[in-house]
Design an enzyme around this catalytic site. Structure first.
Site, PDB file in Angstrom:
ATOM      1  N   GLY A 129       0.720  -0.977  -0.234  1.00 48.12           N
ATOM      2  CA  GLY A 129      -0.151  -0.033   0.352  1.00 48.12           C
ATOM      3  C   GLY A 129       1.056   0.975   0.087  1.00 48.12           C
ATOM      4  N   GLY A 156       2.005   4.915   1.019  1.00 44.37           N
ATOM      5  CA  GLY A 156       2.504   5.445   2.504  1.00 44.37           C
ATOM      6  C   GLY A 156       3.568   4.807   3.542  1.00 44.37           C
ATOM      7  N   GLU A 164      -0.403  -1.155  -6.367  1.00 47.15           N
ATOM      8  CA  GLU A 164      -1.467   0.104  -7.424  1.00 47.15           C
ATOM      9  C   GLU A 164      -0.349   0.905  -6.927  1.00 47.15           C
ATOM     10  OE1 GLU A 164      -4.247   0.044  -4.460  1.00 47.15           O
ATOM     11  OE2 GLU A 164      -3.310   0.068  -2.885  1.00 47.15           O
ATOM     12  N   ASN A 191      -8.848   8.457   5.917  1.00 41.05           N
ATOM     13  CA  ASN A 191      -8.350   8.963   3.516  1.00 41.05           C
ATOM     14  C   ASN A 191      -9.045   7.909   2.871  1.00 41.05           C
ATOM     15  OD1 ASN A 191      -5.806  10.587   4.408  1.00 41.05           O
ATOM     16  ND2 ASN A 191      -5.022   8.439   4.662  1.00 41.05           N
ATOM     17  N   GLY A 242      -7.326   0.314  -2.062  1.00 36.50           N
ATOM     18  CA  GLY A 242      -7.224  -1.009  -2.276  1.00 36.50           C
ATOM     19  C   GLY A 242      -6.783  -1.946  -1.638  1.00 36.50           C
TER      20      GLY A 242
END
Length: 503
Positions: free
Chosen positions: A263, A265, A288, A378, A382
């Site tokens: 992910g 971050g 992603e 947020n 995904g």
């Protein structure tokens, strides 16, 4: 007129200013804009639209791939333009309006938005605003640093505004693989069986007559805001590397692992960065978003190929990639997010997925989105697409937040985005909890022993002991389940006086 950027001559008459193009967007419209985690977002029309709203107020439903760069969400929401927003955002100003109920936010799995559009479960897109590298001789749109939902927005919209960004090198052409699933119920399987396979076209195929305006820009993407690894994120990476090495030794994984997803971050980026010091080779990524760590792994030779929907990079890494696209293009591909996040493909490829938790509970349920169960951060992004369908679903988090006033491991999460059934492994800086094959009571003991900060460990043990005394398959003390959250709301800390004295 840049004939190399607009190769279909009859479209050159469509060139206009951003201010002129913005007049094509009217009150009440649904607008689909390109952009996925600060990459490939439009750089001119959103700001012209916000400026126009000062004298001609209007509100729209705004759809994107994910978050936008250059404070576009802030500018549009502050101007009162954004009435409804989906499927993901990260802007503090917009977030404040969402939590005040002033903007209606639809938090969606990122694979679902265009699926719902295609099947008319959402209002159709009136205007698509898409950033492009160029327009091909047959009217196809070549995206820039993200695909996201751009392809389907352009295909489904009544009108298309194209922003051609002159700062994006023409060498980006050929990086993208645009594949759009057919309609149900006659849809065929997505024919993607390996990470490096290309199954689509290098440009978004649309009827060029739909292109109503072309705007030239010359501005790079907003740089990534992720922080470099620190001692805690490095510890998380070390725990995960040790675990994966044990899986290899047990012959449950090969030395090249399975394709990786991570992910967006700081924590996820740091965990991937930790693979630079691992023994694993020939890694592949099917994710992603590509962050700096993905590029560093490619540069090191540890990763051989990476597939994603966008590239969200720091300024230095962005410049390095753009200056050396010829070297990277054979090892990178950008796809629509409904393909990068598609459950069918995720399950087929057998991904190891690494996503970040806002909070977890002692049974492995994960909250990714809501602070204290009510206030949106947020969005789920995904993570749900990947966690439910992964070969191995891993969630990472630091054990503490706000200097220790918040424990990220709690008796019961205040909002469930990923149930215990979709979570295989939890990792904090203190250790790793392998939850596979464990019943709820077994999971709780492992989570408490391995992942909880010493500040809160005894208190969570006491909670679990009392819960077990009361019984149940998944024991809880309902009147105490959210006591830590209530204490934080009332005092500013989850720590009780007894916890502080024990420490």
């Amino acid at each position: 007129m840049h004939p190399d950027r607009i190769r279909l001559p009859r479209l050159r008459d469509k060139v206009m200013s951003a201010e002129e193009a913005a007049t094509l967007i009217h009150d009440g419209m649904t607008v689909g804009m390109s952009g996925f985690t600060r990459a490939g977002d439009c750089k001119a029309v959103p700001f012209a639209l916000a400026e126009r709203a000062k004298t001609h107020p209007l509100q729209i439903t705004l759809m994107t791939g994910a978050s936008l760069g250059h404070d576009a969400d802030k500018v549009l929401s502050d101007a009162g333009v954004t009435a409804r927003r989906m499927p993901f955002q990260v802007d503090a100003s917009l977030r404040k309006r969402i939590n005040a109920g002033e903007v209606m936010f639809m938090d969606q799995h990122l694979s679902e938005t265009v699926e719902m559009l295609r099947n008319r479960q959402l209002k159709p897109v009136d205007v698509a605003v898409i950033e492009a590298t160029c327009i091909t001789a047959d009217g196809g749109i070549v995206p820039t640093t993200s695909v996201g939902n751009s392809a389907s927005f352009a295909i489904l919209a009544q009108k298309v505004i194209v922003e051609i960004n002159l700062s994006m090198p023409l060498e980006l052409e050929g990086l993208h693989d645009i594949y759009i699933p057919t309609y149900r119920p006659t849809r065929q399987p997505i024919p993607l069986v390996s990470v490096d396979q290309r199954i689509g076209t290098p440009a978004i195929p649309i009827d060029p007559e739909k292109i109503a305006a072309i705007v030239f820009t010359n501005r790079p993407d907003s740089p990534s805001t992720v922080l470099p690894p620190d001692l805690e994120t490095a510890a998380i990476a070390d725990h995960l590397n040790d675990f994966l090495m044990r899986e290899v030794k047990a012959n449950r994984l090969s030395p090249s692992l399975q394709p990786l997803q991570a992910g967006i971050g700081t924590i996820a980026n740091a965990v991937l960065h930790g693979l630079l010091d691992s023994p694993f080779q020939d890694l592949r990524m099917y994710s992603e978003v590509l962050q700096d760590s993905s590029i560093d792994l490619l540069d090191s030779g540890r990763m051989t190929f990476a597939s994603a929907s966008s590239m969200t990079l720091s300024a230095g890494c962005y410049d390095r990639v753009m200056a050396n696209l010829a070297r990277y293009k054979s090892r990178l591909v950008l796809r629509p997010q409904e393909i990068s996040n598609h459950p069918e493909v995720v399950r087929r490829l057998g991904l190891i997925t690494i996503n970040t938790a806002l909070e977890c509970d002692l049974y492995g349920n994960v909250n990714s989105t809501h602070v204290n169960g009510t206030h949106m951060m947020n969005g789920i992004g995904g993570s749900g697409d990947f966690a439910r369908n992964a070969h191995m679903s891993i969630f990472v988090t630091k054990s503490l937040a706000k200097g220790g006033d918040i424990s990220s491991i709690v008796p019961m999460v205040t909002h469930v985005d990923h149930t215990e059934h979709d979570v295989d492994v939890l990792v904090t800086e203190h250790g790793l909890a392998d939850l596979r094959g464990l019943a709820p009571r077994e999971r709780a003991r492992v989570v408490i022993d391995q992942c909880v900060s010493p500040l809160y460990r005894d208190a969570l043990k006491d909670y679990f002991k009392e819960a077990c005394r009361r019984g149940g398959h998944t024991p809880h003390v309902l009147e105490e389940a959210f006591a830590w959250h209530t204490r934080f709301r009332e005092t500013g800390s989850m720590l009780s006086r007894d916890m502080m004295l024990a420490d």
